[in-house]
Design a protein around this motif. Structure first.
Motif, mmCIF file in Angstrom:
data_model
loop_
_atom_site.group_PDB
_atom_site.id
_atom_site.type_symbol
_atom_site.label_atom_id
_atom_site.label_comp_id
_atom_site.label_asym_id
_atom_site.label_seq_id
_atom_site.Cartn_x
_atom_site.Cartn_y
_atom_site.Cartn_z
ATOM 1 N N SER A 149 -13.051 -2.506 -4.810
ATOM 2 C CA SER A 149 -12.588 -3.403 -3.761
ATOM 3 C C SER A 149 -12.115 -4.725 -4.363
ATOM 4 C CB SER A 149 -13.748 -3.639 -2.790
ATOM 5 O OG SER A 149 -13.384 -4.508 -1.777
ATOM 6 N N PRO A 177 -8.708 -2.000 -4.839
ATOM 7 C CA PRO A 177 -8.424 -0.957 -5.831
ATOM 8 C C PRO A 177 -7.735 -1.550 -7.049
ATOM 9 C CG PRO A 177 -7.705 -0.281 -3.651
ATOM 10 C CD PRO A 177 -8.083 -1.716 -3.559
ATOM 11 N N ASP A 231 -2.135 7.754 -9.040
ATOM 12 C CA ASP A 231 -3.396 8.244 -8.466
ATOM 13 C C ASP A 231 -4.449 8.502 -9.527
ATOM 14 O OD1 ASP A 231 -2.644 8.105 -5.827
ATOM 15 O OD2 ASP A 231 -1.833 10.132 -5.795
ATOM 16 N N TRP A 277 0.810 -1.214 0.000
ATOM 17 C CA TRP A 277 0.000 0.000 0.000
ATOM 18 C C TRP A 277 0.844 1.264 0.000
ATOM 19 C CZ3 TRP A 277 -4.831 0.541 -1.224
ATOM 20 C CH2 TRP A 277 -5.453 1.761 -0.975
ATOM 21 N N PRO A 278 0.505 2.306 -0.787
ATOM 22 C CA PRO A 278 -0.604 2.409 -1.724
ATOM 23 C C PRO A 278 -0.284 1.699 -3.036
ATOM 24 C CG PRO A 278 0.587 4.480 -1.674
ATOM 25 C CD PRO A 278 1.242 3.561 -0.672
ATOM 26 N N ALA A 313 -2.381 -0.992 -6.336
ATOM 27 C CA ALA A 313 -3.642 -1.418 -6.926
ATOM 28 C C ALA A 313 -3.379 -2.585 -7.877
ATOM 29 C CB ALA A 313 -4.287 -0.275 -7.694
ATOM 30 N N VAL A 371 -5.890 4.904 -11.155
ATOM 31 C CA VAL A 371 -6.466 3.858 -10.300
ATOM 32 C C VAL A 371 -7.866 4.245 -9.845
ATOM 33 C CG1 VAL A 371 -6.227 2.702 -8.062
ATOM 34 C CG2 VAL A 371 -4.236 3.014 -9.525
ATOM 35 N N GLN A 372 -8.729 3.263 -9.786
ATOM 36 C CA GLN A 372 -10.061 3.439 -9.206
ATOM 37 C C GLN A 372 -9.974 2.983 -7.751
ATOM 38 O OE1 GLN A 372 -12.045 1.057 -12.271
ATOM 39 N NE2 GLN A 372 -13.230 2.891 -12.763
ATOM 40 N N TRP A 373 -9.706 3.951 -6.873
ATOM 41 C CA TRP A 373 -9.462 3.650 -5.463
ATOM 42 C C TRP A 373 -10.716 3.191 -4.742
ATOM 43 C CZ3 TRP A 373 -4.589 3.028 -4.424
ATOM 44 C CH2 TRP A 373 -3.630 3.765 -5.124
ATOM 45 N N HIS A 374 -11.883 3.500 -5.265
ATOM 46 C CA HIS A 374 -13.134 3.157 -4.594
ATOM 47 C C HIS A 374 -13.541 1.698 -4.806
ATOM 48 C CE1 HIS A 374 -14.366 4.074 -8.688
ATOM 49 N NE2 HIS A 374 -15.464 3.376 -8.460
#
Length: 170
Positions: free
Chosen positions: A105, A107, A97, A48-49, A51, A100-103
């Motif tokens: 699950s 990501p 940033d 992390w961070p 994806a 990436v689609q951080w929302h």
């Protein structure tokens, strides 16, 4: 610990096998084999961070039931250089940033970018075409959306195609 457990409590949970260590700082609450989704989360959390990217981003979008994905593809910022955990292939990306689609699950890189990454890493031209065609046929993306995300990138490796692509970009 991020959840507020003191180190002695984590050691006790590990000793009692209420928790099992998957990666540094990542635990599960069972002793059986990990599902693909649990492995994906463990890889993302350990770095992390980060994806899911490439085939792993496409696999996460497919949902449960697909088999045969042994290697996790995980994207990290290009300025980072952590060691890849076992079973993980790292991809260093600029502007992580934004890509990436951080929302979601877990990501993951946007579907259009993942499709283009898979096509670019294909072993031959037919496999690259198949990667894009499969995504369009499954209605995950459209040809126009993929072209917009390509942004002039030319994944074809042949010299003639690269020269033609470069001429089109000018």
């Amino acid at each position: 610990m991020e959840l507020g457990l003191p180190a002695f409590a984590v050691r006790r949970l590990l000793r009692r096998r209420d928790l099992v260590k998957v990666q540094q700082g990542v635990y599960v609450d069972h002793t059986g084999p990990l599902t693909w989704l649990q492995r994906a989360w463990a890889g993302v959390l350990a770095l992390w961070p980060s994806a899911l990217s490439h085939d792993s981003a496409l696999r996460a979008g497919d949902g449960p039931g697909r088999r045969g994905d042994d290697v996790l593809h995980i994207a990290i910022d290009r300025d980072r250089s952590p060691a890849a955990p076992p079973g993980v292939r790292l991809h260093r990306l600029a502007h992580l940033d934004e890509r990436v689609q951080w929302h979601l699950s877990p990501p993951r890189v946007r579907i259009e970018e993942a499709v283009l990454d898979v096509a670019a890493s294909a072993l031959d031209e037919m496999a690259a075409i198949a990667a894009v065609a499969d995504a369009v046929q499954a209605r995950r993306t459209t040809p126009g959306s993929s072209a917009r995300h390509a942004g002039g990138a030319c994944p074809d490796r042949s010299q003639a195609a690269a020269a033609e692509c470069a001429a089109r970009r000018e």
